[in-house]
Design a protein around this motif. Sequence first.
Motif, PDB file in Angstrom:
ATOM      1  N   GLU A   6       0.860  -1.178   0.000  1.00 32.70           N
ATOM      2  CA  GLU A   6       0.000   0.000   0.000  1.00 32.70           C
ATOM      3  C   GLU A   6       0.893   1.223   0.000  1.00 32.70           C
ATOM      4  OE1 GLU A   6      -3.947   1.714   2.241  1.00 32.70           O
ATOM      5  OE2 GLU A   6      -3.036  -0.112   2.966  1.00 32.70           O
ATOM      6  N   PRO A   7       0.567   2.184  -0.814  1.00 30.45           N
ATOM      7  CA  PRO A   7       1.421   3.374  -0.867  1.00 30.45           C
ATOM      8  C   PRO A   7       1.381   4.150   0.447  1.00 30.45           C
ATOM      9  CG  PRO A   7      -0.589   3.735  -2.112  1.00 30.45           C
ATOM     10  CD  PRO A   7      -0.600   2.289  -1.674  1.00 30.45           C
ATOM     11  N   ASP A   8       2.503   4.807   0.724  1.00 30.86           N
ATOM     12  CA  ASP A   8       2.550   5.649   1.912  1.00 30.86           C
ATOM     13  C   ASP A   8       1.600   6.832   1.789  1.00 30.86           C
ATOM     14  OD1 ASP A   8       4.464   4.040   3.050  1.00 30.86           O
ATOM     15  OD2 ASP A   8       6.133   5.344   2.531  1.00 30.86           O
ATOM     16  N   GLU A   9       1.315   7.246   0.546  1.00 32.94           N
ATOM     17  CA  GLU A   9       0.425   8.383   0.305  1.00 32.94           C
ATOM     18  C   GLU A   9      -0.454   8.117  -0.902  1.00 32.94           C
ATOM     19  OE1 GLU A   9       2.351  12.103  -0.376  1.00 32.94           O
ATOM     20  OE2 GLU A   9       3.080  12.254   1.674  1.00 32.94           O
ATOM     21  N   ILE A  10      -1.689   8.566  -0.794  1.00 26.29           N
ATOM     22  CA  ILE A  10      -2.610   8.600  -1.930  1.00 26.29           C
ATOM     23  C   ILE A  10      -3.292   9.951  -1.876  1.00 26.29           C
ATOM     24  CG2 ILE A  10      -4.761   7.703  -2.903  1.00 26.29           C
ATOM     25  CD1 ILE A  10      -3.995   4.955  -1.979  1.00 26.29           C
ATOM     26  N   ARG A  11      -3.410  10.582  -3.024  1.00 29.70           N
ATOM     27  CA  ARG A  11      -4.133  11.859  -3.099  1.00 29.70           C
ATOM     28  C   ARG A  11      -5.449  11.646  -3.825  1.00 29.70           C
ATOM     29  NH1 ARG A  11      -1.362  16.256  -1.416  1.00 29.70           N
ATOM     30  NH2 ARG A  11       0.859  15.935  -1.110  1.00 29.70           N
ATOM     31  N   THR A  12      -6.493  12.271  -3.294  1.00 31.63           N
ATOM     32  CA  THR A  12      -7.791  12.305  -3.962  1.00 31.63           C
ATOM     33  C   THR A  12      -8.047  13.767  -4.328  1.00 31.63           C
ATOM     34  OG1 THR A  12      -9.093  12.681  -1.946  1.00 31.63           O
ATOM     35  CG2 THR A  12      -8.567  10.373  -2.503  1.00 31.63           C
ATOM     36  N   ASP A  13      -9.237  14.061  -4.791  1.00 34.73           N
ATOM     37  CA  ASP A  13      -9.546  15.448  -5.157  1.00 34.73           C
ATOM     38  C   ASP A  13      -9.328  16.426  -4.007  1.00 34.73           C
ATOM     39  OD1 ASP A  13     -10.192  14.693  -7.712  1.00 34.73           O
ATOM     40  OD2 ASP A  13     -12.350  14.649  -7.356  1.00 34.73           O
ATOM     41  N   ARG A  14      -9.714  16.003  -2.791  1.00 34.43           N
ATOM     42  CA  ARG A  14      -9.655  16.937  -1.660  1.00 34.43           C
ATOM     43  C   ARG A  14      -8.793  16.467  -0.502  1.00 34.43           C
ATOM     44  NH1 ARG A  14     -15.691  17.372   0.000  1.00 34.43           N
ATOM     45  NH2 ARG A  14     -15.508  15.125  -0.273  1.00 34.43           N
ATOM     46  N   LEU A  15      -8.303  15.237  -0.572  1.00 36.67           N
ATOM     47  CA  LEU A  15      -7.658  14.640   0.588  1.00 36.67           C
ATOM     48  C   LEU A  15      -6.256  14.125   0.288  1.00 36.67           C
ATOM     49  CD1 LEU A  15     -10.682  12.434   1.750  1.00 36.67           C
ATOM     50  CD2 LEU A  15     -10.053  14.714   2.611  1.00 36.67           C
ATOM     51  N   TYR A  69      -3.988   1.808   8.262  1.00 35.65           N
ATOM     52  CA  TYR A  69      -4.840   2.991   8.247  1.00 35.65           C
ATOM     53  C   TYR A  69      -3.987   4.227   7.989  1.00 35.65           C
ATOM     54  CZ  TYR A  69      -8.177  -0.146  10.524  1.00 35.65           C
ATOM     55  OH  TYR A  69      -9.001  -1.188  10.829  1.00 35.65           O
ATOM     56  N   TRP A  70      -4.570   5.135   7.245  1.00 36.00           N
ATOM     57  CA  TRP A  70      -3.923   6.410   6.945  1.00 36.00           C
ATOM     58  C   TRP A  70      -4.434   7.494   7.880  1.00 36.00           C
ATOM     59  CZ3 TRP A  70      -6.392   4.370   2.252  1.00 36.00           C
ATOM     60  CH2 TRP A  70      -5.490   3.809   1.350  1.00 36.00           C
ATOM     61  N   ALA A  71      -3.643   8.536   8.039  1.00 35.68           N
ATOM     62  CA  ALA A  71      -4.136   9.809   8.550  1.00 35.68           C
ATOM     63  C   ALA A  71      -4.764  10.489   7.338  1.00 35.68           C
ATOM     64  CB  ALA A  71      -2.995  10.649   9.107  1.00 35.68           C
ATOM     65  N   VAL A  72      -5.955  11.019   7.502  1.00 30.74           N
ATOM     66  CA  VAL A  72      -6.671  11.663   6.407  1.00 30.74           C
ATOM     67  C   VAL A  72      -6.595  13.171   6.620  1.00 30.74           C
ATOM     68  CG1 VAL A  72      -8.875  11.856   5.197  1.00 30.74           C
ATOM     69  CG2 VAL A  72      -8.217   9.666   6.241  1.00 30.74           C
ATOM     70  N   GLU A  73      -5.908  13.845   5.695  1.00 31.24           N
ATOM     71  CA  GLU A  73      -5.714  15.296   5.787  1.00 31.24           C
ATOM     72  C   GLU A  73      -6.498  16.001   4.690  1.00 31.24           C
ATOM     73  OE1 GLU A  73      -1.646  16.479   5.371  1.00 31.24           O
ATOM     74  OE2 GLU A  73      -0.988  15.326   7.108  1.00 31.24           O
ATOM     75  N   GLY A  78      -3.930  20.848   5.349  1.00 25.14           N
ATOM     76  CA  GLY A  78      -3.081  19.904   6.066  1.00 25.14           C
ATOM     77  C   GLY A  78      -3.671  19.432   7.385  1.00 25.14           C
ATOM     78  N   GLU A  79      -4.902  19.860   7.697  1.00 29.80           N
ATOM     79  CA  GLU A  79      -5.557  19.430   8.936  1.00 29.80           C
ATOM     80  C   GLU A  79      -5.892  17.948   8.855  1.00 29.80           C
ATOM     81  OE1 GLU A  79      -9.694  20.037  11.497  1.00 29.80           O
ATOM     82  OE2 GLU A  79      -9.437  21.138   9.622  1.00 29.80           O
ATOM     83  N   VAL A  80      -5.531  17.194   9.906  1.00 27.78           N
ATOM     84  CA  VAL A  80      -5.939  15.792  10.000  1.00 27.78           C
ATOM     85  C   VAL A  80      -7.391  15.774  10.455  1.00 27.78           C
ATOM     86  CG1 VAL A  80      -5.569  13.565  11.128  1.00 27.78           C
ATOM     87  CG2 VAL A  80      -3.601  14.968  10.464  1.00 27.78           C
ATOM     88  N   ILE A  81      -8.270  15.278   9.576  1.00 31.08           N
ATOM     89  CA  ILE A  81      -9.700  15.269   9.872  1.00 31.08           C
ATOM     90  C   ILE A  81     -10.203  13.890  10.273  1.00 31.08           C
ATOM     91  CG2 ILE A  81     -10.155  17.266   8.407  1.00 31.08           C
ATOM     92  CD1 ILE A  81     -11.345  15.238   6.335  1.00 31.08           C
ATOM     93  N   GLY A  82      -9.337  12.877  10.152  1.00 29.61           N
ATOM     94  CA  GLY A  82      -9.750  11.536  10.536  1.00 29.61           C
ATOM     95  C   GLY A  82      -8.699  10.505  10.189  1.00 29.61           C
ATOM     96  N   PHE A  83      -9.126   9.258  10.318  1.00 24.44           N
ATOM     97  CA  PHE A  83      -8.265   8.116  10.037  1.00 24.44           C
ATOM     98  C   PHE A  83      -9.096   7.075   9.313  1.00 24.44           C
ATOM     99  CE2 PHE A  83      -6.500  10.299  13.621  1.00 24.44           C
ATOM    100  CZ  PHE A  83      -5.147  10.316  13.337  1.00 24.44           C
ATOM    101  N   GLY A  84      -8.445   6.335   8.430  1.00 23.10           N
ATOM    102  CA  GLY A  84      -9.160   5.269   7.742  1.00 23.10           C
ATOM    103  C   GLY A  84      -8.253   4.524   6.791  1.00 23.10           C
ATOM    104  N   GLY A  85      -8.748   3.415   6.333  1.00 21.40           N
ATOM    105  CA  GLY A  85      -8.000   2.601   5.390  1.00 21.40           C
ATOM    106  C   GLY A  85      -8.374   1.147   5.525  1.00 21.40           C
ATOM    107  N   LEU A  86      -7.432   0.283   5.200  1.00 20.54           N
ATOM    108  CA  LEU A  86      -7.671  -1.154   5.158  1.00 20.54           C
ATOM    109  C   LEU A  86      -6.701  -1.884   6.073  1.00 20.54           C
ATOM    110  CD1 LEU A  86      -7.838  -1.368   1.289  1.00 20.54           C
ATOM    111  CD2 LEU A  86      -9.789  -1.650   2.820  1.00 20.54           C
ATOM    112  N   ARG A  87      -7.187  -2.965   6.643  1.00 16.90           N
ATOM    113  CA  ARG A  87      -6.353  -3.833   7.456  1.00 16.90           C
ATOM    114  C   ARG A  87      -6.747  -5.277   7.193  1.00 16.90           C
ATOM    115  NH1 ARG A  87      -5.837  -2.066  13.676  1.00 16.90           N
ATOM    116  NH2 ARG A  87      -7.483  -3.565  13.917  1.00 16.90           N
ATOM    117  N   HIS A  88      -5.781  -6.188   7.277  1.00 12.16           N
ATOM    118  CA  HIS A  88      -6.091  -7.607   7.128  1.00 12.16           C
ATOM    119  C   HIS A  88      -7.056  -8.029   8.227  1.00 12.16           C
ATOM    120  CE1 HIS A  88      -3.241  -8.469   3.956  1.00 12.16           C
ATOM    121  NE2 HIS A  88      -2.332  -7.785   4.615  1.00 12.16           N
TER     122      HIS A  88
END
Length: 178
Positions: A6-15, A69-73, A78-88
């Motif tokens: 899993e990449p250390d970073e992923i960018r979306t439109d706003r995150l 799980y990622w920190a979601v900014e 650059g504000e961390v607004i949450g956490f999320g992602g995938l785990r086994h």
Amino acid sequence: MASNPEPDEIRTDRLLLRRVGPGDVRSAIAVMSDPETNRFNPAGTPSAEQAAKMLVEWQAHWARDDIGYWAVELSETGEVIGFGGLRHHELDGEPTLNLFYRFRPRHWGRGYAPEMARAAIDWASRDRPGRPVVIITDPDNTPSQRVAEKLGFAHVGERTTDEGPMVVWRRQEVTMVT
């Protein structure tokens, strides 16, 4: 271990979704120990110490599994607004990826959870196609269930855990017809 971690970073439109680190402890405590973000958590609201331990556990998942799980900014601030992602996760003996997300209440209703989740699902579809993605949530957590439906998940059953009853949602794979 997967050949394409899993990449250390992923960018979306706003995150910006980035691997969690020790510098995220204050944000983890703020998000994870907020009673409002735990309204549907059958285990209750973690203490600040428990939230900090969760962050350490998430870092260990990254180190061990190359996934977590990622920190979601917010990209703009650059504000961390949450956490999320995938785990086994193992569900009824089947290896799966559990999709998790938790956001600061002031950022609810803005589409950030589905945006983060779509990025995680897209990554899983490319790099871990043999693992189905599931969401396991409290039966009363209708906001998370609406997100699951928006993302194309289907309700596949209920389970009783040590923490109580849970609803299981599973991502329906899209099959290409040639």
